[in-house]
Write an enzyme that holds these catalytic residues in place. Structure first.
Site, mmCIF file in Angstrom:
data_model
loop_
_atom_site.group_PDB
_atom_site.id
_atom_site.type_symbol
_atom_site.label_atom_id
_atom_site.label_comp_id
_atom_site.label_asym_id
_atom_site.label_seq_id
_atom_site.Cartn_x
_atom_site.Cartn_y
_atom_site.Cartn_z
ATOM 1 C CG HIS B 264 -1.856 1.119 1.338
ATOM 2 N ND1 HIS B 264 -3.152 1.061 0.896
ATOM 3 C CD2 HIS B 264 -1.692 2.367 1.833
ATOM 4 C CE1 HIS B 264 -3.756 2.223 1.114
ATOM 5 N NE2 HIS B 264 -2.886 3.037 1.685
ATOM 6 C CD GLU B 265 1.616 3.491 3.810
ATOM 7 O OE1 GLU B 265 1.734 4.556 3.175
ATOM 8 O OE2 GLU B 265 0.642 3.253 4.567
ATOM 9 C CG HIS B 268 0.262 6.302 -0.494
ATOM 10 N ND1 HIS B 268 -0.734 7.018 -1.102
ATOM 11 C CD2 HIS B 268 -0.330 5.617 0.523
ATOM 12 C CE1 HIS B 268 -1.897 6.779 -0.474
ATOM 13 N NE2 HIS B 268 -1.675 5.925 0.510
ATOM 14 C CD GLU B 294 -5.970 5.504 0.331
ATOM 15 O OE1 GLU B 294 -5.148 6.425 0.564
ATOM 16 O OE2 GLU B 294 -6.010 4.454 0.998
#
Lengths: 497, 497
Positions: B264-265, B268, B294
């Site tokens: 997830h990170e 980003h 997101e």
């Protein structure tokens, strides 16, 4: 209580500089410890921006006016000491014309940047023109600051690092050391040649070394609630008094370098951690000077680190880290730590030969600043003194000779004396501790180091910049700098005299 | 080439803000990752100082004048886009009176600080008065920004995070999801109930987990020359585009949380790393919006992370980290990752039930801001919707109910929709990728992820804030936000439809 509006405004200004300096300091630490290479350009831009901002704040004409007005306000002694340090700060930043500062910044950037490649290539010829420009700027800075402060040009440069110290004192002290140091080195080497010293058998795994360093920091009562240990290429003590960031480096074939380096940085770190807390943010709460800072790192690394009783405290930690072996006896560790061997490199030098490295640099850089020598003369002056002081032939070896340190490429003329002045102050503090606590050596051997730390905290750390260096030394030890203690320390430790 | 002095001056001002923001950002990261507790007070003072400085710079009246003048200069389209984003920045900081900003800062500080203890104690009664004050400020902010922007009060708050998004769109989209989501969840659970899923056998040593996370970041082509992975209590993506600092957290009885969190990170992080490099420092180079951000983290974690072909890439990495076991087959890993189970906690929710958590928060916070509900009404509204959407009884469980998120205590009304809008955009991007590359699923299974990353880089990352969000989506995928892709994605992945 008289009102002191100008002084009060100044304390707010300096607190603000301190707060912004916090971010600058942490970013410097991060750069050395964490930053990936791709972050370099953006970081440089950010640091330049902050440096420019701080410079603007520190040269704000309103500051000069407030300093003037505050002098006429009804201040108590502590406030007056703080004002004195504010004025020093102001003079340091405002003493030179902008154009000269910029020329210096350009010259040192270019010289230092090129030096990083020229040094490994032993390229003195390539280095020389850059160094000449750095020297030319330094001479002009020295001249201008000299007129402003009313001291000799070299002294004006040294004053940035060691406020109040003058070259007549340094020359007298170093000149005296010069008379006995070469003989002492010979005697120590002769004496140690009969000692049996066992070499530790590696490898020494890095995680175990790290644990050992942290254990030794605990032994030295470093406050891990307000600081940490990390790894960087060049070890240093950074961060802020409230959050001290020490670094070391490891290689798995050798552990004493990281261990002794960590003790050294821990001395710097505990000084910072124990500066007068109530005054943090004000110039009066800063560490007194570079020599006094060095006197703390050397109190930890040399005075304690090389103490035979202290080796008894280290030995179990070393054994715990790497398992037991004959080389890890307290006596053998102490012999390893106090081994004297003349060498080319200052930062690798032992406690006894170190002053030789500093004295030769001091003599050369002072001659350079005062115009008695030119940059071209450095190698000959270097070779001559290395032969004289340490009996080493350095001809043609520039990279391990006059190109070994970053100080000259970075324009830091006047810094070198602080290292040995620090060693002398450290010996002076320990002589004072010994007078106050005649059983200090036994207590060190028992692991009761509080007797040392309490004395340092009370007399040095908690004073910050409350006093001038001479006053500080006088209050702490009953005398200003007295190199006799250093000589006595070396004779006692290394010749059993 | 016409001269554009006002615009040029603005670019310098914003570059300066960017440079100073770099130090702020790194200090925030350091605070979460490295800082010892004793450093907290000095760090807070430093951060407050910097925030005040940046606020002064961003509210400088000269900036407003320059923005005005620059509008009349001869700018090209890109410069005009940059000016548009500068204006947004200016409006965001200058849109509220100082006194209200301060009242808000006080209210959220108090509420958030108390919430950290009230939440574990399930103390809704203690929390309520603080939240009421935060809400009262938020309503006033919404009112003022609403008048300024000419949009509904809730929309004015949401606009800070998701520029251009309006609640009529969100309500329509979420309202539509509401019609099919509970049924879909039921169907998926029924279908998955017949699947055999093996639980991985721990422990999973932290060093192995860290290595696995770094390996998976490499798989995702994270640039370690311009970023790093560390550990913090609350995982986040921080740092700067040139030096991205991701964090995760480990517990040795479970590894999927850190692995999926890291994916997830990394989404980003790669967005930040690949923003338009030439424009970095200018508002136009910033990430477009929270939902678009997101959409990148969810492209990595959900679209790729839950892809059956991707599980075949993860499996060998997991086996390499922890040794082989039956649970580490690609199929079983994919089943673990895509397991659907309604639960109380938003941040632990799977891809299918997550929108339910967001929809209920959106409905409640919009009613709060528009005055149709009061803070006292939250628990009843919460219980009702959790029952309706997820069939879960939450009565009396405030800590895992309306007290579970930091957003409301921190005054971040209008943020929640971004999470699910991001999931929808991610599905929309993958639909577009699938149209452009019909073999994308096979290529993912073969480890050829470049097909995905190239598309994202070309259409999303490299655009920064060049376009409005609607324009960006239109250019990237041929349409503005279309939630049909999200529905189709869930049906295909979870029901094989």
């Amino acid at each position: 209580m008289m009102s002191t509006p100008a002084y009060d405004a100044l304390t707010r200004d300096f607190q603000r500089l301190y707060n912004l300096g916090h971010l600058q300091s942490m970013a410097s630490w991060d750069q050395a410890v964490n930053m990936p290479p791709g972050g370099n350009e953006a970081r440089a831009a950010a640091m330049t921006e902050m440096a420019a901002l701080l410079h603007r704040l520190r040269t704000d004409p309103a500051l000069a006016a407030a300093l003037e007005r505050a002098g006429g306000e009804s201040l108590d002694d502590t406030q007056r000491a703080n004002l004195r340090e504010m004025r020093r700060d102001w003079a340091e930043v405002n003493g030179l014309p902008e154009a000269l500062v910029e020329r210096g910044s350009m010259a040192t950037s270019r010289c230092e940047h090129a030096w990083r490649k020229q040094r490994p290539a032993n390229d003195w010829a390539g280095f020389l023109p850059n160094l000449k420009e750095v020297l030319s700027v330094a001479r002009e800075e020295a001249q201008r600051l000299s007129e402003r402060l009313g001291v000799a040009p070299y002294d004006a440069l040294m004053d940035r690092f060691e406020p109040g110290m003058r070259s007549d004192v340094v020359s007298r002290v170093f000149g005296e050391v010069r008379t006995w140091l070469p003989g002492l080195i010979r005697d120590v080497i002769a004496r140690q040649s009969t000692e049996e010293v066992l070499a530790p058998q590696g490898p020494f795994p890095v995680p175990a070394q790290r644990a050992l360093c942290e254990q030794s920091m605990r032994l030295m009562q470093f406050n891990f609630e307000a600081g940490r240990l990390d790894v960087s290429t060049h070890p240093f003590s950074g961060g802020m008094p409230e959050d001290v960031r020490l670094t070391t480096r490891f290689s798995d074939h050798e552990f004493l370098t990281s261990l002794m380096g960590t003790l050294h940085e821990t001395g710097h770190g505990r000084y910072e951690q124990n500066l007068p807390r109530h005054w943090l943010g004000q110039p009066m709460a800063r560490a007194r000077s570079m020599a006094i800072h060095e006197s703390q790192s050397l109190s930890f690394e040399m005075q304690l680190g090389g103490h035979p009783g202290f080796a008894g405290l280290l030995a179990p930690l070393v054994q715990q880290a790497f398992g037991d072996q004959p080389a890890f006896s307290a006596q053998n560790l102490n012999r390893l730590i106090t081994r004297v061997k003349p060498g080319l490199i200052r930062v690798d030098a032992d406690e006894v030969t170190y002053p030789a490295h500093v004295i030769l640099r001091y003599e050369i850089e002072r001659a350079l600043i005062e115009g008695q020598a030119e940059a071209e003369d450095i190698p000959a002056l270097w070779d001559e003194r290395m032969q004289e002081l340490l009996g080493i032939d350095t001809r043609g070896n520039f990279k391990d000779g006059p190109m070994q340190d970053v100080h000259w490429p970075a324009g830091l003329f006047g810094y070198f004396p602080c290292y040995s002045l620090g060693a002398m102050y450290a010996a002076q503090w320990f002589a004072a501790i010994r007078r106050a606590h005649p059983d200090v050596d036994a207590r060190i051997a028992q692991g009761d180091l509080g007797v040392v730390f309490d004395w340092l905290s009370q007399h040095i750390w908690s004073a910050g910049s409350r006093w001038t260096t001479d006053e500080l030394a006088l209050r702490a030890s009953g005398e200003t700098l007295n190199p006799a203690h250093f000589k006595a320390h070396l004779q006692t430790r290394y010749l059993g005299a």
